[in-house]
Design a protein around this motif. Structure first.
Motif, mmCIF file in Angstrom:
data_model
loop_
_atom_site.group_PDB
_atom_site.id
_atom_site.type_symbol
_atom_site.label_atom_id
_atom_site.label_comp_id
_atom_site.label_asym_id
_atom_site.label_seq_id
_atom_site.Cartn_x
_atom_site.Cartn_y
_atom_site.Cartn_z
ATOM 1 N N THR A 94 -5.500 -1.067 6.107
ATOM 2 C CA THR A 94 -6.989 -0.594 5.907
ATOM 3 C C THR A 94 -7.788 -0.426 6.906
ATOM 4 N N SER B 258 -8.998 -0.414 1.083
ATOM 5 C CA SER B 258 -8.420 -0.902 0.357
ATOM 6 C C SER B 258 -9.594 -2.620 1.071
ATOM 7 N N ASP C 132 -1.598 2.674 -4.790
ATOM 8 C CA ASP C 132 -2.997 2.956 -4.029
ATOM 9 C C ASP C 132 -3.634 1.257 -4.531
ATOM 10 N N THR C 133 -3.691 0.729 -3.034
ATOM 11 C CA THR C 133 -4.751 -0.273 -3.331
ATOM 12 C C THR C 133 -6.258 -0.295 -3.479
ATOM 13 N N SER C 134 -6.910 1.318 -3.019
ATOM 14 C CA SER C 134 -7.866 1.152 -3.142
ATOM 15 C C SER C 134 -8.003 0.939 -4.210
ATOM 16 N N LEU D 106 -1.133 -4.292 3.085
ATOM 17 C CA LEU D 106 -2.113 -3.839 2.612
ATOM 18 C C LEU D 106 -1.863 -3.395 4.483
ATOM 19 N N PRO E 69 -8.380 -2.235 -6.456
ATOM 20 C CA PRO E 69 -7.799 -3.570 -6.202
ATOM 21 C C PRO E 69 -6.699 -3.998 -7.669
ATOM 22 N N VAL F 222 1.159 -1.413 -0.164
ATOM 23 C CA VAL F 222 0.105 -0.111 0.299
ATOM 24 C C VAL F 222 0.551 1.258 -0.122
ATOM 25 N N ILE G 127 -8.578 -7.995 -2.479
ATOM 26 C CA ILE G 127 -7.384 -8.355 -2.301
ATOM 27 C C ILE G 127 -6.998 -9.746 -2.463
#
Ligand SMILES: *Cc1c(COP(=O)(O)O)cnc(C)c1O
Length: 410
Positions: free
Chosen positions: A156, A165, A134-136, A154, A138, A108, A170
């Motif tokens: 979150t 996220s 930016d893992t928000s 991650l 997927p 992330v 994911i």
């Protein structure tokens, strides 16, 4: 009476997982019946014959007080194995040691600063490459994965902009690509979110924050879903040695006993404060996943039982000076790093936790000059609102004066 109880329980369980289960997961001492887990302050254990012992031989390898907190966390996070470390970073370090030279991590982009430093300034030297994304979204994770990727990392919600996220989405990507998914669950805590039930392989905590809950210890936790991975991590814990001591293990159990109750109050007060900030004329943006305008609100609702106790916001007057005036004007909110304790804290990330990140990179991640982070404690929400209100008026007055002084000198 029963229906009243039922209604109350429904309300409670919709916010929290089972507090009864938590409290009774903490064992009564089998030797003496002590209701509080005894502190086994010992380095070694007497053996009847070489190799014949009562389950413990040397306290780095295992200690009954530490074992109690380790088993408690394994239960709370629904994993097979729990392990307690000397700090959150030591816990993260143990997970990275599952990898070898040439392996890659996708992490992330809004990652905790200490994890960023560990990945980039320690493990890159050993040939482990990290890609931040930016893992928000997927699909960004999917795109960042290469045949060498072995671990997805991650957080979150993230710090300090509370980005969300989708853990389950994911986890599916991780599984399809043969990667492990590790979630740093420090901000949510297992009272709100259990990543293993959503498909994560490993959960870590800075137990220094909500698990400990009283700003009185430094500790880290790793929980593995799978027993084999858990065994490897236990091997690494003993081989590398950054274990949690017996007194701190006891202190951590003591904190966790009230986790559900504390988190419930942190969440309720944070929601009130976020809504107050949202309508305040001096505030520009509010970051809190409990607000329907937050881009991660729906995902947070889906995967968590609450939105946590951290609220960040920016000022209309988007300058460092304005933020500093504000964070030095609060009285109940103490100016300090860290979070998750009973006393409310205020911090100015641009000058504190995120100071080492270059300004451009910091701003691109949403940490503007005036961003202020609040860790909502357990005071009365009303008193916290009054403190924020007086800090806003002090700040505004300071700026009026500065403005007049500047005008006069010009
Ligand atoms: C504080 C923190 C850590 C590091 O934990 P320490 O106990 O300070 O070593 C890791 N991740 C997150 C999200 C944190 O807030």
């Amino acid at each position: 009476m029963l229906s009243l109880l039922q209604a109350r329980q429904d309300k409670t369980s919709s916010v929290m997982s089972n507090a009864t289960e938590l409290i009774h997961s903490i064992p009564v001492d089998p030797l003496t019946g002590a209701i509080s887990v005894p502190i086994y302050q010992t380095s070694t254990f007497v053996q009847e014959a070489p190799g014949v012992n009562k389950g413990y031989d040397y306290a780095r390898s295992g200690n009954p007080t530490r074992a109690a907190v380790e088993q408690l966390l394994a239960k709370l996070e629904k994993g097979s194995t729990g392990l307690a470390f000397a700090s959150g970073l030591a816990a993260i370090d143990a997970v990275v040691k599952l990898l070898k030279t040439g392996d890659e991590i996708v992490a992330v982009d809004d990652i905790y600063g200490g994890a960023f430093r560990l990945f980039t300034q320690v493990y890159e030297q050993f040939g482990i490459k990290v890609t931040f994304t930016d893992t928000s979204r997927p699909e960004n994770v999917f795109e960042a994965i290469t045949p060498k990727t072995k671990l997805i990392w991650l957080e979150t919600p993230t710090n300090p902009t509370l980005k969300i996220s989708d853990i389950a989405a994911i986890a599916a990507i991780a599984k399809a690509n043969g990667c492990l998914l590790c979630v740093d669950n420090t901000f949510a805590s297992p009272a709100l979110q259990q990543p293993i039930t959503l498909g994560a392989d490993i959960v870590i905590h800075s137990a220094t924050k909500y698990l400990g809950g009283h700003s009185d210890l430094i500790a880290g936790i790793v929980v593995a879903a799978d027993k084999q991975i858990g065994d490897r991590l236990k091997f690494l814990q003993n081989a590398c040695g950054a274990v949690l001591g017996p007194f701190d293990s006891w202190l951590l159990i003591r904190g966790i006993e009230t986790l559900h109750l504390r988190i419930r109050q942190h969440c309720a007060s944070a929601q009130t404060i976020a809504e107050y900030l949202q309508q305040h004329p001096a505030v520009d943006q509010v970051f809190y996943p409990g607000l329907p305008v937050h881009p991660g609100h729906e995902t947070a609702r889906k995967q968590s039982k609450g939105f946590g106790g951290i609220v960040s916001f920016t000022l209309k007057e988007d300058t460092e000076e304005a933020a500093i005036a504000f964070v030095t004007a609060t009285r109940l909110f103490k100016l300090a790093e860290s979070l998750g304790g009973i006393k409310s804290l205020v911090s100015h990330p641009a000058n504190m936790t995120h100071k080492s990140i270059p300004a451009e990179k910091r701003k691109a991640a949403g940490v503007s000059d005036s961003l202020i982070r609040l860790s909502i404690g357990l005071e009365e929400a009303e008193d916290l609102l009054l403190d924020l209100e007086q800090a806003f008026s002090t700040t505004t007055a300071t700026f009026k004066q500065t403005f007049i002084a500047n005008t006069v000198t010009v």
